[in-house]
Design a protein around this motif. Sequence first.
Motif, PDB file in Angstrom:
ATOM      1  N   GLN A 161       0.884  -1.446  -0.167  1.00 22.90           N
ATOM      2  CA  GLN A 161       0.091   0.092  -0.031  1.00 22.90           C
ATOM      3  C   GLN A 161       0.828   1.168   0.033  1.00 22.90           C
ATOM      4  OE1 GLN A 161      -3.577  -0.365  -0.284  1.00 22.90           O
ATOM      5  NE2 GLN A 161      -3.066   1.818  -0.954  1.00 22.90           N
ATOM      6  N   ARG A 162       1.067   1.951  -1.146  1.00 25.25           N
ATOM      7  CA  ARG A 162       1.713   3.123  -1.266  1.00 25.25           C
ATOM      8  C   ARG A 162       0.888   4.126  -2.116  1.00 25.25           C
ATOM      9  NH1 ARG A 162       6.419   2.155  -5.731  1.00 25.25           N
ATOM     10  NH2 ARG A 162       5.091   1.508  -7.234  1.00 25.25           N
ATOM     11  N   LYS A 163       1.345   5.414  -2.395  1.00 29.20           N
ATOM     12  CA  LYS A 163       0.711   6.398  -3.060  1.00 29.20           C
ATOM     13  C   LYS A 163       1.673   7.175  -3.767  1.00 29.20           C
ATOM     14  CE  LYS A 163      -2.918  10.029  -2.422  1.00 29.20           C
ATOM     15  NZ  LYS A 163      -3.642  10.681  -1.623  1.00 29.20           N
ATOM     16  N   PRO A 164       1.648   7.179  -5.013  1.00 26.72           N
ATOM     17  CA  PRO A 164       2.525   7.920  -6.029  1.00 26.72           C
ATOM     18  C   PRO A 164       2.211   9.719  -5.414  1.00 26.72           C
ATOM     19  CG  PRO A 164       1.014   6.651  -7.169  1.00 26.72           C
ATOM     20  CD  PRO A 164       0.512   6.519  -5.834  1.00 26.72           C
ATOM     21  N   THR A 165       3.459  10.192  -5.681  1.00 26.84           N
ATOM     22  CA  THR A 165       3.328  11.625  -5.593  1.00 26.84           C
ATOM     23  C   THR A 165       2.341  12.450  -6.506  1.00 26.84           C
ATOM     24  OG1 THR A 165       5.049  12.146  -7.278  1.00 26.84           O
ATOM     25  CG2 THR A 165       5.671  11.673  -4.770  1.00 26.84           C
ATOM     26  N   SER A 166       1.895  13.145  -6.406  1.00 30.98           N
ATOM     27  CA  SER A 166       0.758  13.966  -7.123  1.00 30.98           C
ATOM     28  C   SER A 166       1.517  14.438  -8.431  1.00 30.98           C
ATOM     29  CB  SER A 166       0.064  15.176  -6.388  1.00 30.98           C
ATOM     30  OG  SER A 166       1.207  16.051  -6.001  1.00 30.98           O
TER      31      SER A 166
END
Length: 217
Positions: free
Chosen positions: A38-43
């Motif tokens: 579970q990770r979120k890319p930079t905007s």
Amino acid sequence: MNVIREIGTGIASRVGVTETPEGLVELRKPNIGGVIWQRKPTSQFQSWISTLDPEQLPRTRIILRPHAVRDAMRKVCEVSGTPDSAERDLLVDDVAAMADVFANLMGANWLRLRLDVVTTNACRRFHIDAVTARLVCTYRGTGTQYGILRDANEPDHIFTASTGAPILLRGTLWPNQSKSRLVHRSPPIEGTGETRLVLVLDPVEEPESEPDHQYMH
């Protein structure tokens, strides 16, 4: 921190969720059918890749050594016309890092690497892949959908991996297990105008025996 998402009971019917790549080792535990990093890319990166002309998205299918992935990705981006930028470098580095993590986990000397640009309902049926394990990461568009197959043709509840979050799934060739009931599919997007960019990694033992036998050392 690693947690277990209870989405079913029985053999390989639970999904692990980890915040670190090291947590993908959870796949080796009993009753774990898959693990999500579970990770979120930079905007900034997500805005870049989501607004690229689909014709400029990198696409390939090749078998290669894990250490060759970075150079191969650079060439694929150049051939595909992916604009040279810091974001392109991030994509290349991320795919290479993903390949290293997956190869180390699986003890794989070779990998099949696919980058697919998807605009249709490809693989819309829920299924389990005929591999030991597969890593899927959706860089653009809706992520892979998954659930527990019961008596019907589809799961009672369908979950969707986040964009940019790799999901690692056991296949039918995973050793010493009864048939997993954790199934997955590409989300049906035909007619919506959506374009997905999907990375798929499989371990390969003997490249020469593979149908797509083009490979790089």
